[in-house]
Scaffold this motif. Structure first.
Motif, short mmCIF file in Angstrom:
data_model
loop_
_atom_site.label_atom_id
_atom_site.label_comp_id
_atom_site.label_asym_id
_atom_site.label_seq_id
_atom_site.Cartn_x
_atom_site.Cartn_y
_atom_site.Cartn_z
N VAL A 32 39.41 7.42 94.16
CA VAL A 32 40.35 6.56 93.46
C VAL A 32 41.15 7.45 92.52
CG1 VAL A 32 40.63 4.59 91.90
CG2 VAL A 32 38.71 4.64 93.53
N ARG A 33 42.45 7.53 92.74
CA ARG A 33 43.29 8.34 91.86
C ARG A 33 43.58 7.55 90.60
NH1 ARG A 33 49.07 10.74 91.87
NH2 ARG A 33 48.61 12.51 90.53
N LEU A 34 43.25 8.15 89.47
CA LEU A 34 43.46 7.52 88.17
C LEU A 34 44.62 8.24 87.51
CD1 LEU A 34 39.69 7.34 87.20
CD2 LEU A 34 41.09 5.52 88.18
N GLY A 35 45.75 7.60 87.44
CA GLY A 35 46.99 8.26 87.06
C GLY A 35 47.11 8.71 85.62
N ASN A 36 46.34 8.09 84.70
CA ASN A 36 46.48 8.47 83.30
C ASN A 36 45.20 8.12 82.54
OD1 ASN A 36 46.59 5.66 82.62
ND2 ASN A 36 48.77 5.66 83.12
N ASP A 37 45.18 8.45 81.26
CA ASP A 37 43.99 8.22 80.44
C ASP A 37 43.64 6.74 80.33
OD1 ASP A 37 43.70 10.94 80.00
OD2 ASP A 37 44.72 10.91 78.06
N THR A 38 44.65 5.90 80.34
CA THR A 38 44.41 4.46 80.26
C THR A 38 43.66 3.97 81.50
OG1 THR A 38 46.45 4.24 78.99
CG2 THR A 38 45.51 2.22 79.88
N ALA A 39 44.07 4.44 82.67
CA ALA A 39 43.39 4.07 83.92
C ALA A 39 41.96 4.61 83.93
CB ALA A 39 44.16 4.59 85.12
N VAL A 40 41.77 5.81 83.41
CA VAL A 40 40.43 6.39 83.32
C VAL A 40 39.55 5.50 82.44
CG1 VAL A 40 39.06 8.33 82.46
CG2 VAL A 40 41.16 8.76 83.75
N ARG A 41 40.10 5.05 81.31
CA ARG A 41 39.34 4.20 80.39
C ARG A 41 39.00 2.87 81.04
NH1 ARG A 41 35.33 3.55 77.48
NH2 ARG A 41 35.55 2.28 75.63
N MET A 42 39.96 2.24 81.72
CA MET A 42 39.70 0.99 82.41
C MET A 42 38.60 1.17 83.46
SD MET A 42 43.23 -1.10 83.04
CE MET A 42 44.43 0.22 83.19
N PHE A 43 38.71 2.24 84.24
CA PHE A 43 37.73 2.49 85.30
C PHE A 43 36.35 2.71 84.71
CE2 PHE A 43 35.53 4.64 88.71
CZ PHE A 43 35.97 3.96 89.83
N THR A 44 36.28 3.45 83.61
CA THR A 44 35.00 3.72 82.95
C THR A 44 34.37 2.42 82.46
OG1 THR A 44 35.74 5.92 82.30
CG2 THR A 44 33.89 4.99 81.07
N LEU A 45 35.17 1.56 81.87
CA LEU A 45 34.65 0.28 81.39
C LEU A 45 34.17 -0.60 82.54
CD1 LEU A 45 37.26 -0.34 78.56
CD2 LEU A 45 34.79 -0.04 78.23
N ILE A 46 34.87 -0.57 83.66
CA ILE A 46 34.43 -1.31 84.85
C ILE A 46 33.12 -0.71 85.35
CG2 ILE A 46 34.97 -1.82 87.27
CD1 ILE A 46 37.96 -1.85 86.36
N GLN A 47 33.06 0.60 85.39
CA GLN A 47 31.86 1.29 85.87
C GLN A 47 30.63 0.93 85.01
OE1 GLN A 47 32.35 5.56 86.01
NE2 GLN A 47 30.99 5.72 87.74
N GLU A 48 30.86 0.64 83.74
CA GLU A 48 29.78 0.24 82.83
C GLU A 48 29.37 -1.22 83.03
OE1 GLU A 48 31.38 1.17 78.98
OE2 GLU A 48 31.13 3.33 79.29
N GLY A 49 30.08 -1.93 83.92
CA GLY A 49 29.71 -3.31 84.24
C GLY A 49 30.43 -4.36 83.43
N ASN A 50 31.47 -3.99 82.72
CA ASN A 50 32.23 -4.94 81.91
C ASN A 50 33.12 -5.83 82.77
OD1 ASN A 50 31.72 -4.17 78.98
ND2 ASN A 50 32.21 -2.20 79.89
N GLU A 51 33.32 -7.06 82.28
CA GLU A 51 34.25 -7.99 82.91
C GLU A 51 35.62 -7.85 82.24
OE1 GLU A 51 33.54 -9.80 85.58
OE2 GLU A 51 31.46 -9.11 85.59
N ILE A 52 36.64 -8.44 82.84
CA ILE A 52 38.01 -8.28 82.35
C ILE A 52 38.15 -8.61 80.86
CG2 ILE A 52 40.38 -9.16 82.54
CD1 ILE A 52 39.98 -9.16 85.59
N PRO A 53 37.64 -9.75 80.37
CA PRO A 53 37.81 -10.03 78.93
C PRO A 53 37.17 -8.95 78.04
CG PRO A 53 37.11 -12.00 80.08
CD PRO A 53 36.99 -10.86 81.05
N ASP A 54 36.04 -8.40 78.47
CA ASP A 54 35.37 -7.35 77.69
C ASP A 54 36.18 -6.05 77.72
OD1 ASP A 54 33.13 -9.08 77.25
OD2 ASP A 54 32.44 -8.59 79.27
N ILE A 55 36.79 -5.75 78.85
CA ILE A 55 37.61 -4.55 78.98
C ILE A 55 38.83 -4.66 78.06
CG2 ILE A 55 39.08 -3.22 80.56
CD1 ILE A 55 37.09 -4.17 82.81
#
Length: 87
Positions: A32-55
């Motif tokens: 999965v190409r993560l284009g910027n730091d924001t995408a990296v942060r979103m992906f990391t939060l998803i990887q931790e099991g967070n749902e959209i409102p928590d992210i």
């Protein structure tokens, strides 16, 4: 929310990518190409099991952005992951 694979975030092909530790359904690693730091942060939060409102809540504390704009971007990002069968 749960990702289908375990990923490692790494510099890859002149950008930041998440590379699966397991083989995908096609017998190859999932990238999965993560284009910027924001995408990296979103992906990391998803990887931790967070749902959209928590992210959105976590990122609102870290970024200077309007909640509706951030929520829309997170939903678009998650939709792409669903489309590519990653979550």
């Amino acid at each position: 929310m749960k990702l289908k694979y375990d990923f490692e975030i790494t510099d890859f092909m002149s950008g930041v990518c998440a590379v699966s530790k397991q083989l995908g359904e096609n017998g190859k690693k999932v990238i999965v190409r993560l284009g910027n730091d924001t995408a990296v942060r979103m992906f990391t939060l998803i990887q931790e099991g967070n749902e959209i409102p928590d992210i959105v809540s976590a990122m609102l504390k870290e970024y200077d952005v309007e909640e509706d704009v951030l929520s829309d971007e997170v939903e678009k990002f998650v939709a792409l992951l669903h489309k590519d069968n990653i979550v």
